[in-house]
Enzyme design. Structure first.
Site, PDB file in Angstrom:
ATOM      1  N   GLU A  29       0.923  -1.190  -0.095  1.00  0.00           N
ATOM      2  CA  GLU A  29       0.143  -0.028   0.188  1.00  0.00           C
ATOM      3  C   GLU A  29       0.779   1.213  -0.103  1.00  0.00           C
ATOM      4  OE1 GLU A  29      -1.431   1.593   3.484  1.00  0.00           O
ATOM      5  OE2 GLU A  29      -1.020   0.113   4.814  1.00  0.00           O
TER       6      GLU A  29
ATOM      7  N   LYS B 249      -5.162  10.952   0.768  1.00  0.00           N
ATOM      8  CA  LYS B 249      -5.586   9.463   1.439  1.00  0.00           C
ATOM      9  C   LYS B 249      -6.729   8.931   0.755  1.00  0.00           C
ATOM     10  CE  LYS B 249      -6.778   7.207   5.622  1.00  0.00           C
ATOM     11  NZ  LYS B 249      -7.119   7.633   7.166  1.00  0.00           N
TER      12      LYS B 249
ATOM     13  N   SER C  45     -13.413   1.570  10.009  1.00  0.00           N
ATOM     14  CA  SER C  45     -12.476   1.545   8.805  1.00  0.00           C
ATOM     15  C   SER C  45     -13.167   0.843   7.593  1.00  0.00           C
ATOM     16  CB  SER C  45     -10.984   1.281   9.096  1.00  0.00           C
ATOM     17  OG  SER C  45     -10.250   1.207   8.080  1.00  0.00           O
ATOM     18  N   ALA C  46     -13.016   1.441   6.509  1.00  0.00           N
ATOM     19  CA  ALA C  46     -13.541   0.674   5.240  1.00  0.00           C
ATOM     20  C   ALA C  46     -12.711  -0.471   4.941  1.00  0.00           C
ATOM     21  CB  ALA C  46     -13.666   1.658   3.912  1.00  0.00           C
TER      22      ALA C  46
ATOM     23  N   LYS D  11      -3.196  -1.630  15.894  1.00  0.00           N
ATOM     24  CA  LYS D  11      -2.948  -0.789  17.106  1.00  0.00           C
ATOM     25  C   LYS D  11      -4.015  -0.855  18.022  1.00  0.00           C
ATOM     26  CE  LYS D  11       0.719   1.994  15.023  1.00  0.00           C
ATOM     27  NZ  LYS D  11       0.491   2.008  13.617  1.00  0.00           N
TER      28      LYS D  11
HETATM   29  N1  PSU Z   1      -2.575   1.584  10.764  1.00  0.00           N
HETATM   30  C1  PSU Z   1      -1.188   1.668  10.768  1.00  0.00           C
HETATM   31  N2  PSU Z   1      -0.627   2.222   9.915  1.00  0.00           N
HETATM   32  C2  PSU Z   1      -1.003   2.856   8.910  1.00  0.00           C
HETATM   33  C3  PSU Z   1      -2.547   2.694   8.641  1.00  0.00           C
HETATM   34  C4  PSU Z   1      -3.154   2.033   9.619  1.00  0.00           C
HETATM   35  O1  PSU Z   1      -0.508   1.188  11.802  1.00  0.00           O
HETATM   36  O2  PSU Z   1      -0.282   3.428   8.029  1.00  0.00           O
HETATM   37  C5  PSU Z   1      -3.298   3.036   7.298  1.00  0.00           C
HETATM   38  C6  PSU Z   1      -3.611   1.978   6.393  1.00  0.00           C
HETATM   39  O3  PSU Z   1      -3.326   2.458   5.029  1.00  0.00           O
HETATM   40  C7  PSU Z   1      -4.885   1.845   6.816  1.00  0.00           C
HETATM   41  C8  PSU Z   1      -5.189   3.212   7.007  1.00  0.00           C
HETATM   42  O4  PSU Z   1      -5.574   1.147   5.583  1.00  0.00           O
HETATM   43  O5  PSU Z   1      -4.385   3.772   7.742  1.00  0.00           O
HETATM   44  C9  PSU Z   1      -6.582   3.282   7.732  1.00  0.00           C
HETATM   45  O6  PSU Z   1      -7.260   4.568   8.035  1.00  0.00           O
HETATM   46  P1  PSU Z   1      -8.698   4.603   8.506  1.00  0.00           P
HETATM   47  O7  PSU Z   1      -8.673   4.282   9.908  1.00  0.00           O
HETATM   48  O8  PSU Z   1      -9.174   6.081   7.870  1.00  0.00           O
HETATM   49  O9  PSU Z   1      -9.606   3.788   7.517  1.00  0.00           O
HETATM   50 MN    MN Z   2     -12.482   6.178   9.494  1.00  0.00          MN
END
Ligand code: PSU
Ligand code: MN
Length: 304
Positions: free
Chosen positions: A26, A87, A141-142, A160
């Site tokens: 990614e 993003k 998250s999606a 995390k």
């Molecule tokens: N968790 C991590 N490092 C990251 C991400 C999540 O420890 O870099 C990134 C990944 O790209 C994940 C995104 O898909 O954050 C999730 O974002 P959101 O919670 O906005 O869906």
């Molecule tokens: Mn979110």
């Protein structure tokens, strides 16, 4: 036939054509997950590890509106240092493509593009999940939705504890996503090998992972798999040490009123600041280890 909207590098296109294992990576982790220049160094190093272990890396991003499967060093440098890279989760993909701008793909968007290209194994650091307090904010998250729908196996070090790990595991169960802890009875929590949550399933070899992937998709059960690889022992930050730091980062985020798609990048950056970079060292170490495992899984899957 390659999807006409994707641009593949020659290396990735020929690997896919002749059955050489390919591993997707990614780009949100590069543009929004780590500071410059450690981010671009990490991206190049991880691609090298995947090659050393017998697979072809395909880092995925949108450049000038074009979904790219495989990037060169200049592309990685741009993603790591350019000030204006969106993003991109799945809901953002059409907008960034239509506008012709740059986007760094999350786990969800990377899975979608990897599957369109025919790549079945994807390596990252941490997954998104159910945020703490999601009962009020609905912030889920999606990445989870996508894991429920798209046929890609995702290697991570778990999630995390900025997230609610228990609710994340419940949601993955609801979505029919196998969660395989690698060599552990416990689901790992990114910086720490433990989380206090039992692993739903345990596997101990890349061949076992490949067999579960085959069985899932041969049964016609669409969607992804989570392979949760605990951080190596020597690189671990103990849960009690990182726990207080995560609480502080969450409190700082609330005080600033940060939410939505900015939440995860803010928390990742704040944890690096509070730990004086120690969390970044651990983060890079676990991505390296995930790359080794992901390449081995891709090789087993290609041979199975
Ligand atoms: N968790 C991590 N490092 C990251 C991400 C999540 O420890 O870099 C990134 C990944 O790209 C994940 C995104 O898909 O954050 C999730 O974002 P959101 O919670 O906005 O869906
Ligand atoms: Mn979110």
């Amino acid at each position: 036939m390659t999807h006409p909207m994707l641009s593949l590098t020659d290396e990735v296109a020929s690997a896919l054509a002749d059955g050489t294992p390919v591993v997707a990576l990614e780009s949100t982790i590069i543009s929004h997950g780590m500071p410059y220049p450690q981010n671009v160094a990490m991206a190049l190093e991880v691609e090298g590890i995947i090659r050393e272990h017998g697979a072809v890396p395909a880092t995925i991003a949108i450049l000038d509106g074009r979904p790219r499967i495989g990037l060169d060093a200049d592309d990685l440098e741009l993603l790591a240092s350019h000030g204006d890279v969106t993003k991109v989760s799945v809901r953002d993909l059409p907008f960034v493509v239509a506008r012709g701008t740059h986007g760094a793909t999350t786990v969800a968007a990377t899975m979608r593009l990897a599957a369109l290209a025919g790549v079945r194994v994807f390596v990252t650091g941490g997954l998104g999940g159910v945020h703490r307090g999601a009962q009020q904010t609905f912030d889920v998250s999606a990445d989870l939705t996508e894991l429920g729908a798209t046929d890609v196996a995702v290697v991570s070090a778990g999630v995390k504890s900025i997230l609610d790990i228990g609710l994340t595991l419940e949601t993955l169960e609801t979505l029919g996503v196998p969660v395989l802890a690698y060599g552990s009875d416990e689901f790992p929590s990114f910086f720490s090998r433990s989380s206090g949550h039992a692993a739903p399933m345990r596997v101990d070899s890349p061949a076992e992972v490949a067999a579960v992937m085959r069985a899932k998709w041969d049964l016609g059960i669409s969607g992804g798999l989570v392979i949760a690889n605990p951080i190596p022992v020597d690189d671990e930050i103990p849960a009690d040490e990182i726990g207080g730091i995560i609480e502080q980062a969450l409190a700082d985020m609330d005080a600033l009123g940060i939410h939505g798609k900015d939440a995860t990048p803010y928390l990742l950056g704040r944890i690096v600041e509070i730990t004086g970079g120690a969390s970044l060292t651990a983060n890079i170490a676990l991505v390296r280890d995930n790359a080794r495992l992901g390449a081995a899984i891709a090789r087993e899957y290609a041979a199975s």
